[in-house]
Motif scaffolding. Structure first.
Motif, PDB file in Angstrom:
ATOM      1  N   LEU A 282     -13.489   8.760  -6.335  1.00 27.39           N
ATOM      2  CA  LEU A 282     -13.136   9.469  -7.575  1.00 27.39           C
ATOM      3  C   LEU A 282     -14.406   9.902  -8.312  1.00 27.39           C
ATOM      4  CD1 LEU A 282     -10.117   7.364  -8.964  1.00 27.39           C
ATOM      5  CD2 LEU A 282     -10.030   9.498  -7.667  1.00 27.39           C
TER       6      LEU A 282
ATOM      7  N   THR B 292      -3.924   8.271  -8.325  1.00 28.56           N
ATOM      8  CA  THR B 292      -4.949   7.282  -7.980  1.00 28.56           C
ATOM      9  C   THR B 292      -5.738   6.777  -9.199  1.00 28.56           C
ATOM     10  OG1 THR B 292      -5.071   8.156  -5.753  1.00 28.56           O
ATOM     11  CG2 THR B 292      -6.928   6.840  -6.484  1.00 28.56           C
TER      12      THR B 292
ATOM     13  N   ASN C  77      -9.620   0.948   2.124  1.00 34.28           N
ATOM     14  CA  ASN C  77      -8.634   0.749   1.047  1.00 34.28           C
ATOM     15  C   ASN C  77      -9.099  -0.255  -0.005  1.00 34.28           C
ATOM     16  OD1 ASN C  77      -8.403  -1.624   2.392  1.00 34.28           O
ATOM     17  ND2 ASN C  77      -6.242  -1.419   2.939  1.00 34.28           N
ATOM     18  N   SER C  78     -10.409  -0.389  -0.165  1.00 28.08           N
ATOM     19  CA  SER C  78     -10.888  -1.297  -1.218  1.00 28.08           C
ATOM     20  C   SER C  78     -11.021  -0.523  -2.526  1.00 28.08           C
ATOM     21  CB  SER C  78     -12.248  -1.887  -0.836  1.00 28.08           C
ATOM     22  OG  SER C  78     -13.261  -0.921  -1.020  1.00 28.08           O
ATOM     23  N   MET C  79     -10.913  -1.251  -3.641  1.00 25.03           N
ATOM     24  CA  MET C  79     -11.064  -0.636  -4.956  1.00 25.03           C
ATOM     25  C   MET C  79     -12.417   0.061  -5.066  1.00 25.03           C
ATOM     26  SD  MET C  79      -9.275  -0.236  -7.638  1.00 25.03           S
ATOM     27  CE  MET C  79      -8.194  -1.418  -8.452  1.00 25.03           C
TER      28      MET C  79
ATOM     29  N   GLN D   2       0.829  -1.201   0.000  1.00 23.23           N
ATOM     30  CA  GLN D   2       0.000   0.000   0.000  1.00 23.23           C
ATOM     31  C   GLN D   2       0.871   1.262   0.000  1.00 23.23           C
ATOM     32  OE1 GLN D   2      -3.762  -0.150   2.188  1.00 23.23           O
ATOM     33  NE2 GLN D   2      -3.029   1.603   3.330  1.00 23.23           N
TER      34      GLN D   2
ATOM     35  N   LYS E  26      -6.445  -5.380  -6.444  1.00 23.34           N
ATOM     36  CA  LYS E  26      -6.073  -5.667  -5.068  1.00 23.34           C
ATOM     37  C   LYS E  26      -5.792  -7.156  -4.926  1.00 23.34           C
ATOM     38  CE  LYS E  26      -6.401  -3.603  -0.801  1.00 23.34           C
ATOM     39  NZ  LYS E  26      -7.340  -3.702   0.313  1.00 23.34           N
TER      40      LYS E  26
ATOM     41  N   GLN F  37       1.286   4.210  -3.310  1.00 23.87           N
ATOM     42  CA  GLN F  37       0.811   5.570  -3.065  1.00 23.87           C
ATOM     43  C   GLN F  37       1.870   6.619  -3.371  1.00 23.87           C
ATOM     44  OE1 GLN F  37      -2.418   6.171  -0.259  1.00 23.87           O
ATOM     45  NE2 GLN F  37      -1.320   4.754   1.069  1.00 23.87           N
TER      46      GLN F  37
ATOM     47  N   ILE G 206     -12.304   3.456  -3.414  1.00 24.36           N
ATOM     48  CA  ILE G 206     -11.488   4.408  -4.173  1.00 24.36           C
ATOM     49  C   ILE G 206     -12.261   4.890  -5.399  1.00 24.36           C
ATOM     50  CG2 ILE G 206      -9.322   4.733  -5.430  1.00 24.36           C
ATOM     51  CD1 ILE G 206      -8.091   2.583  -3.607  1.00 24.36           C
ATOM     52  N   GLN G 207     -12.901   3.944  -6.096  1.00 24.81           N
ATOM     53  CA  GLN G 207     -13.666   4.332  -7.288  1.00 24.81           C
ATOM     54  C   GLN G 207     -14.825   5.249  -6.930  1.00 24.81           C
ATOM     55  OE1 GLN G 207     -14.139   0.359  -8.798  1.00 24.81           O
ATOM     56  NE2 GLN G 207     -12.944   0.806 -10.637  1.00 24.81           N
TER      57      GLN G 207
ATOM     58  N   GLU H 217      -7.686  13.067  -5.302  1.00 23.49           N
ATOM     59  CA  GLU H 217      -6.695  12.052  -4.970  1.00 23.49           C
ATOM     60  C   GLU H 217      -7.169  11.256  -3.759  1.00 23.49           C
ATOM     61  OE1 GLU H 217      -4.289  10.241  -5.602  1.00 23.49           O
ATOM     62  OE2 GLU H 217      -3.656  11.029  -7.539  1.00 23.49           O
ATOM     63  N   TYR H 218      -6.432  10.199  -3.448  1.00 22.84           N
ATOM     64  CA  TYR H 218      -6.887   9.270  -2.416  1.00 22.84           C
ATOM     65  C   TYR H 218      -5.678   8.724  -1.672  1.00 22.84           C
ATOM     66  CZ  TYR H 218     -10.148   5.757  -0.518  1.00 22.84           C
ATOM     67  OH  TYR H 218     -10.954   4.991   0.289  1.00 22.84           O
ATOM     68  N   ILE H 219      -5.663   8.903  -0.366  1.00 22.45           N
ATOM     69  CA  ILE H 219      -4.577   8.365   0.462  1.00 22.45           C
ATOM     70  C   ILE H 219      -5.159   7.290   1.370  1.00 22.45           C
ATOM     71  CG2 ILE H 219      -2.984   8.878   2.368  1.00 22.45           C
ATOM     72  CD1 ILE H 219      -2.730  11.729   1.154  1.00 22.45           C
ATOM     73  N   MET H 220      -4.473   6.130   1.391  1.00 20.91           N
ATOM     74  CA  MET H 220      -4.885   5.064   2.293  1.00 20.91           C
ATOM     75  C   MET H 220      -4.019   5.137   3.552  1.00 20.91           C
ATOM     76  SD  MET H 220      -5.251   2.005  -0.544  1.00 20.91           S
ATOM     77  CE  MET H 220      -4.057   2.601  -1.750  1.00 20.91           C
ATOM     78  N   LYS H 221      -4.660   5.250   4.710  1.00 22.61           N
ATOM     79  CA  LYS H 221      -3.904   5.305   5.958  1.00 22.61           C
ATOM     80  C   LYS H 221      -3.253   3.945   6.231  1.00 22.61           C
ATOM     81  CE  LYS H 221      -6.919   8.703   8.253  1.00 22.61           C
ATOM     82  NZ  LYS H 221      -8.071   8.812   9.165  1.00 22.61           N
ATOM     83  N   PRO H 222      -2.103   3.866   6.927  1.00 25.45           N
ATOM     84  CA  PRO H 222      -1.399   5.015   7.484  1.00 25.45           C
ATOM     85  C   PRO H 222      -0.659   5.811   6.410  1.00 25.45           C
ATOM     86  CG  PRO H 222      -0.137   3.005   7.855  1.00 25.45           C
ATOM     87  CD  PRO H 222      -1.420   2.598   7.204  1.00 25.45           C
TER      88      PRO H 222
END
Lengths: 286, 127
Positions: free
Chosen positions: B96, A165, B87-89, A156, A174, A160, B92-93, B102-107
């Motif tokens: 958008l 994205t 954080n699944s597709m 991940q 995934k 990034q 994210i889709q 934009e898209y940030i997946m933690k951490p």
């Protein structure tokens, strides 16, 4: 990992390799050292640090290697990819129209982010490239890095850094906690083991070579030799990308900087001023 | 030129504090909201340049906020960067499609925020 343990590792790698690790890079230490520890049957950071303090040579070397592995990311530095799309690609389309074909060499591709970035960029340009054939040859010395590159599965964190994205959505799927690059991207790339100190003739001729952030690790005579050999494989009307901090000045007169474009070089004597389009700032994939 | 502004929307005070430090290190003047409703009020008062947006929050979640924001006058202007553990597709889709830039997946860390801000044109490359 405790703050004291982090500090020890940070101090260690600074002394060993001059690499500065700040606290926001703690994840890097974790992800890079866990495999070394697993391999060596080391239970935790306290145990690892005890062995570093004892100076166990194999451990010291493996930890140094793991932490200094050249950092890479998708669309690293962004600018070279903008230059590729705005200067190099239009020039190739204009001058290779007889063959409708071009070849790119990603030298020292590490874990594959650079060639995959190029492949995604070219797939995004599929309208302009209709009827064209392109091939990316990606090489690295390190078998482990190359295996990961071929595998095309990234964490991940890795997907990034630098990656838009929308491209993640289009070109990855995934897989568990990781992200796997889709086959159409992978199929454009030929991954091969290659030592830059060897003879690149078997790789064939190229229109574009990316050799970024690797010459910095060589002394001047070796740099000159590597550049000379790259020059042998590069088309006289081709392009060479070096890292932003790298230069040919005082190393070779075989390549000249494309005026005003940091990191982009052309073989000496080539028709310069390829395509002088204004370079406007545009992120890849938008 | 006036400094750019960043609105940080997250129900966790800890995350807001971390994000604020990063945004300020990148040269933004930042403000905070703990849910989507409060964030909308902030945007109506003064449209920020950037929004770091959590997904799951009480009162109003990130996706609903984003859809509302894009309907506001001038609501198309802020660059919206999701910043979430989702954080699944599919997530994210959906983000958008709702108008996220934009898209940030933690951490996340400063490098990732900087990289994403750079991609959407909020900051220039440090090099």
């Amino acid at each position: 990992m405790t703050p004291a343990e982090f500090q020890f590792v940070a101090d260690f790698i600074y002394r060993a390799a001059g690499l500065v690790l700040t606290a926001d890079k703690a994840y890097l230490i974790d992800s890079r050292l866990k495999p070394v520890m697993r391999e060596r049957g080391i239970a935790g950071f306290a145990d690892l640090i005890a062995r570093l303090k004892a100076g166990t040579p194999a451990i010291v070397r493996e930890v140094t290697d793991a932490l200094t592995t050249n950092e890479t990311s998708f669309f690293r530095d962004l600018k070279p990819f903008d230059l590729f799309r705005q200067i190099v690609l239009p020039h190739l389309l204009a001058t290779r129209s007889a063959q409708h074909r071009f070849r790119i060499w990603s030298a020292a591709c590490s874990t594959g982010q650079e060639p995959y970035s190029l492949a995604m960029l070219l797939l995004e340009e599929r309208a302009r490239l209709a009827g064209w054939t392109w091939e990316i040859v990606a090489t690295d010395l390190c078998g482990e890095a190359l295996a990961k590159a071929k595998d095309g599965v990234y964490s991940q964190f890795e997907v990034q850094r630098g990656m838009p994205t929308p491209l993640l959505v289009r070109y990855f799927e995934k897989q568990g906690e990781g992200w796997r690059i889709k086959d159409p991207v992978r199929h454009g790339i030929d991954f091969r083991p290659f030592n830059l100190l060897g003879d690149p003739a078997p790789l064939g001729r190229f229109d574009v070579v990316f050799c970024r952030n690797v010459l910095i690790y060589f002394d001047p005579p070796t740099k000159a030799k590597v550049l000379q050999r790259i020059g042998q494989q590069l088309d006289g009307d081709g392009f060479l990308f070096l890292g932003g901090a790298e230069t040919v000045i005082g190393v070779t007169d075989r390549f000249v900087l494309e005026a005003g474009q940091r990191g982009l070089y052309r073989p000496a004597g080539s028709a310069s001023g390829a395509t002088t389009m204004p370079v406007c700032r545009a992120a890849v994939g938008r | 030129m006036a400094m750019k502004t960043c609105l940080i929307v997250d129900d966790s005070r800890v995350v807001r504090t971390v994000a604020r430090r990063i945004a300020e290190a990148l040269g933004f003047v930042s403000s905070e909201a703990a849910d989507g409703r409060a964030a909308l009020a902030c945007c109506v008062a003064a449209m920020p340049d950037a929004i770091l947006l959590d997904w799951n929050m009480p009162v109003m979640g990130g996706l609903e906020f984003l859809r509302e924001l894009r309907r506001l006058p001038g609501g198309d202007r802020p660059k919206v960067v999701f910043c979430t553990t989702e954080n699944s597709m599919e997530h994210i889709q959906a983000a958008l499609e709702a108008g996220a830039d934009e898209y940030i997946m933690k951490p996340f860390d400063k490098d990732i925020v900087m990289s994403k801000f750079n991609l959407v044109g909020l900051v220039e490359e440090a090099t």
